[in-house]
Design an enzyme around this catalytic site. Sequence first.
Site, short mmCIF file in Angstrom:
data_model
loop_
_atom_site.label_atom_id
_atom_site.label_comp_id
_atom_site.label_asym_id
_atom_site.label_seq_id
_atom_site.Cartn_x
_atom_site.Cartn_y
_atom_site.Cartn_z
N THR B 69 0.84 -1.19 0.00
CA THR B 69 0.00 0.00 0.00
C THR B 69 0.88 1.25 0.00
O THR B 69 2.10 1.16 -0.17
CB THR B 69 -1.04 -0.04 1.14
N LYS B 73 3.47 1.30 -3.86
CA LYS B 73 2.86 0.48 -4.92
C LYS B 73 3.63 0.52 -6.23
O LYS B 73 3.60 -0.45 -6.99
CB LYS B 73 1.41 0.93 -5.15
N ASN B 94 -0.37 -4.00 -5.90
CA ASN B 94 -0.77 -4.05 -4.49
C ASN B 94 -0.85 -5.46 -3.95
O ASN B 94 -1.30 -5.65 -2.81
CB ASN B 94 -2.07 -3.28 -4.24
N ASP B 110 -6.45 -2.78 -7.18
CA ASP B 110 -7.04 -1.51 -6.79
C ASP B 110 -8.10 -1.06 -7.80
O ASP B 110 -9.18 -0.62 -7.43
CB ASP B 110 -5.97 -0.43 -6.68
N GLY B 134 -4.36 12.48 -9.00
CA GLY B 134 -3.26 11.66 -8.48
C GLY B 134 -2.89 10.55 -9.46
O GLY B 134 -3.69 9.67 -9.72
N ALA B 135 -1.67 10.61 -9.98
CA ALA B 135 -1.19 9.62 -10.95
C ALA B 135 -0.19 8.67 -10.31
O ALA B 135 0.69 8.13 -10.97
CB ALA B 135 -0.57 10.31 -12.17
N GLY B 136 -0.34 8.44 -8.99
CA GLY B 136 0.55 7.51 -8.29
C GLY B 136 0.12 6.07 -8.50
O GLY B 136 -0.56 5.75 -9.48
N ALA B 138 -2.02 3.93 -6.87
CA ALA B 138 -3.45 3.64 -6.89
C ALA B 138 -4.11 4.36 -8.06
O ALA B 138 -5.00 3.81 -8.73
CB ALA B 138 -4.10 4.04 -5.57
N ARG B 163 5.63 11.90 -13.64
CA ARG B 163 4.77 10.80 -13.24
C ARG B 163 3.50 10.77 -14.09
O ARG B 163 3.05 9.72 -14.55
CB ARG B 163 4.42 10.96 -11.76
#
Lengths: 269, 269
Positions: B69, B73, B94, B110, B134-136, B138, B163
């Site tokens: 998590t 990830k 994940n 996810d 958010g482009a992380g 998840a 990113r």
Amino acid sequence: MIAVSGATRLYAVLGDPVAQVQAPAMLNPVFADLGLDAVLVPVLAGAADLAEVVTGLQRIGNLDGLLITVPHKIEACAFADVLSPAVRAAGSTNAMRREADGRWTAENFDGAGFVLGLSAAGHELAGRRVTLVGAGGAGGAIAAAVLDAGAARLQVCDPDEERLSALLDRLAGHRPDRVAGGPVAELEGADLVVNATPLGLRPGDPLPFDPALTPAGAVVADIIMKPRRTALLRAAAAEGRLVHHGAHMLSHQLHLYRSFFRLAAPDRH
Amino acid sequence: MIAVSGATRLYAVLGDPVAQVQAPAMLNPVFADLGLDAVLVPVLAGAADLAEVVTGLQRIGNLDGLLITVPHKIEACAFADVLSPAVRAAGSTNAMRREADGRWTAENFDGAGFVLGLSAAGHELAGRRVTLVGAGGAGGAIAAAVLDAGAARLQVCDPDEERLSALLDRLAGHRPDRVAGGPVAELEGADLVVNATPLGLRPGDPLPFDPALTPAGAVVADIIMKPRRTALLRAAAAEGRLVHHGAHMLSHQLHLYRSFFRLAAPDRH
């Protein structure tokens, strides 16, 4: 036991094999009784993987302590920053904790636990002649504690000359007049003969020594905990010898672990 | 839950922070229901320690799987031998399992879990306009699954240009005509706006976007599970928006995890 959540603190016991270790079954109820959100888990680590497994575990932020068992008690000392006097005498460790400053301290309770267990069973060591089979991690710890408890004579045997010689060197600093060593167990005249080798862990292992060759009144002790009645102890009982089970060594270490890991009920104020 | 013994199999969930993760509280009862002697423990691993912690865990013989998590990830993909199609699309994992041959396979649930959770709450994605903040790790997983579920348009925003660009490259291989990206969330016209940043995990975090700027009929979703009612969802509800909690994403992953880790009641024959 307490349900494991994201906030649970971790302890691990490392061995190979590990399925037989009793520490989780003994310490997890202690955590629960104290109301601590913590769990002790078994970790199977092969000798070739020990360094990576230990250093990985030591970097886990919510892991507070490690227990070490066969065959890693000697090698694990390399992963501690501070060695206790018992560890230096024994050359082995069975417990490591993280200090507040992030350093790891190694301790060894095998010897103290073994002597406490013998005493609780009515077997005092003062003035006795002891033969110890196996100069490995547990053997070294037991040797130091047996001498500290006042044994009159200790013969340590191990076919591995280098390992035996290293242990004798460490012990010679304490009571050189009482210690002897050799490749074969001297059973004649012994009051207590201790198996501190892994022989007996696996079905079909040979006996570490022949209990029929011990004196009639001798106590035969094993440090193997599972099976409880090892082939050695069965053979010794069949010969009419008093036997002392491996479980005593661990059961008398419980309060030593509690103190070392600073386990106490959380302050509710 | 089942008492942990020396024979217990291990699973670990890695995060930083980790105290808030719900996976142990959700999966440990599944192990117990199935009669499996297994436990999922939380592992706090800082970014600088991730490589040593993961490789150490992967060498533990009785550890069968890892959950990953925030914030690991993406980086955790480097420790897998095989990447699933979902992992390659998302650029993040994940869940990792050890195969019979010792290799590690990475999966990512996810996205599938998020879409299943939305659907169970009555929010279908086909034809909808989605804004993803958010482009992380998840975020990438959700982006791929939202497109697979038939979203008409996906705007991904992240102030980290590199990113964002890497994620858009991966998604462009699938449905390039439906995807746009930029540093700021386009809230106007969105049917669904999703927070896939860590903002909201810690008290005092700024909101990831201003829910007052979303259309009156929009759904505002968060992937943060603890606190359940994040500052974002509270603000969105105060504006009269429909809200969708982070817990849905995980609760709908449970049967996906069961299948991936091959969790089944032991054969009693």
